[in-house]
Design a protein around this motif. Sequence first.
Motif, PDB file in Angstrom:
ATOM      1  N   TRP A   1      -6.940   4.840   4.442  1.00  0.00           N
ATOM      2  CA  TRP A   1      -5.995   3.820   4.036  1.00  0.00           C
ATOM      3  C   TRP A   1      -5.830   2.743   5.102  1.00  0.00           C
ATOM      4  O   TRP A   1      -5.866   3.019   6.309  1.00  0.00           O
ATOM      5  CB  TRP A   1      -4.642   4.456   3.737  1.00  0.00           C
ATOM      6  N   ASN A   2      -5.607   1.521   4.635  1.00  0.00           N
ATOM      7  CA  ASN A   2      -5.298   0.405   5.525  1.00  0.00           C
ATOM      8  C   ASN A   2      -3.796   0.332   5.771  1.00  0.00           C
ATOM      9  O   ASN A   2      -3.008   0.883   4.991  1.00  0.00           O
ATOM     10  CB  ASN A   2      -5.761  -0.919   4.911  1.00  0.00           C
TER      11      ASN A   2
ATOM     12  N   ARG B   1     -10.205  -5.471   1.360  1.00  0.00           N
ATOM     13  CA  ARG B   1      -9.589  -4.826   2.514  1.00  0.00           C
ATOM     14  C   ARG B   1     -10.667  -4.335   3.482  1.00  0.00           C
ATOM     15  O   ARG B   1     -11.761  -3.956   3.058  1.00  0.00           O
ATOM     16  CB  ARG B   1      -8.730  -3.638   2.071  1.00  0.00           C
TER      17      ARG B   1
ATOM     18  N   VAL C   1      -8.732  -3.857  -3.311  1.00  0.00           N
ATOM     19  CA  VAL C   1      -9.412  -2.921  -2.420  1.00  0.00           C
ATOM     20  C   VAL C   1     -10.707  -3.510  -1.877  1.00  0.00           C
ATOM     21  O   VAL C   1     -11.046  -3.312  -0.704  1.00  0.00           O
ATOM     22  CB  VAL C   1      -9.702  -1.598  -3.165  1.00  0.00           C
TER      23      VAL C   1
ATOM     24  N   LEU D   1      -3.895  -7.242  -1.098  1.00  0.00           N
ATOM     25  CA  LEU D   1      -5.222  -7.683  -1.518  1.00  0.00           C
ATOM     26  C   LEU D   1      -5.909  -6.597  -2.334  1.00  0.00           C
ATOM     27  O   LEU D   1      -5.599  -5.414  -2.198  1.00  0.00           O
ATOM     28  CB  LEU D   1      -6.089  -7.998  -0.294  1.00  0.00           C
TER      29      LEU D   1
ATOM     30  N   TRP E   1      -2.217  -4.814   3.941  1.00  0.00           N
ATOM     31  CA  TRP E   1      -3.495  -5.084   3.276  1.00  0.00           C
ATOM     32  C   TRP E   1      -3.442  -4.770   1.790  1.00  0.00           C
ATOM     33  O   TRP E   1      -4.308  -5.224   1.029  1.00  0.00           O
ATOM     34  CB  TRP E   1      -4.610  -4.284   3.935  1.00  0.00           C
ATOM     35  N   GLU E   2      -2.443  -4.027   1.345  1.00  0.00           N
ATOM     36  CA  GLU E   2      -2.368  -3.669  -0.065  1.00  0.00           C
ATOM     37  C   GLU E   2      -1.973  -4.848  -0.954  1.00  0.00           C
ATOM     38  O   GLU E   2      -1.959  -4.745  -2.177  1.00  0.00           O
ATOM     39  CB  GLU E   2      -1.398  -2.503  -0.260  1.00  0.00           C
TER      40      GLU E   2
END
Length: 280
Positions: free
Chosen positions: A117-118, A130, A127, A125, A122-123
């Motif tokens: 997971w980032n 990312r 997937v 954007l 970043w969520e």
Amino acid sequence: MLAVICIKWGEAYPSEDVNVLYQGVRDHLSEPFRFICLTDRADGLRPEIETADLPGTGALALRWRGCWPKLGMFAPGLFAGIDLALYLDLDVVILRPLDPIVAHARATPGLHILREWNPNIWELLPVSLRPDRGAQSSMVAWRPGEQEHLYLDAMADPEAAYALAKNDQVYIGVRAQGRHYFPEGFAVSFRRHCVPHWPLNYLFRRAIKPRRVPLVVFHGVPKPSEVARADVKAWGTRTRPGYGPVDWVRAYWERGLRGTREANAGADAQPRRATSHIAS
């Protein structure tokens, strides 16, 4: 036949964690399965759980003090008669059916693994936009026999494995043949997706129960057993602190403990040895 695999190595996790995971799988998987725990300590496991010796990793285990144990599950001949293996870490909580995960892995050859997971920002954007932070090995699915090189190559040349990766999770993600990331909706991170970031956690003190997601991964801290305790006061990290027991994790944990008591009361059998295993 499907096999659900877990690893209990050393003293990091007690038998209780394996028993709770078994109950979670049993409650959320409709097809027949074998549950196999690769372990160096089989005591305390409920009778339905098969056990097999966790294959040793030789020089890797000595240099990294056991940080590469997951390579052992790719050792040749370990899961004879199994068409699909689904590995789960002991620190996951299963909330919904695993059948879509199994069907997805069966539909496409290769190794399926979670994507790391980032940070939450970043969520915003898609997937695809990312940064790819590599694999996250709390859940892995593969066809036994197709990924044996992960074990054999690392054992044959440990120095090359060290040069390529810092741990078994990274090595598996980089060296697997036909690697695919599981779809995003199959799992979430408890720490990133269920616990509000500081300072919002002072206003929203309840951990969020995810909707429609089968698996919640407790990587790092806290562990499910910690937030399931009735007497827990505070847990988590400096930027992701939490308070008190998490009711939905506690319900899951108590269901696992209750199932274990019922299983042990109804059978005097010891955990079964897997019919095919490699001694460490």
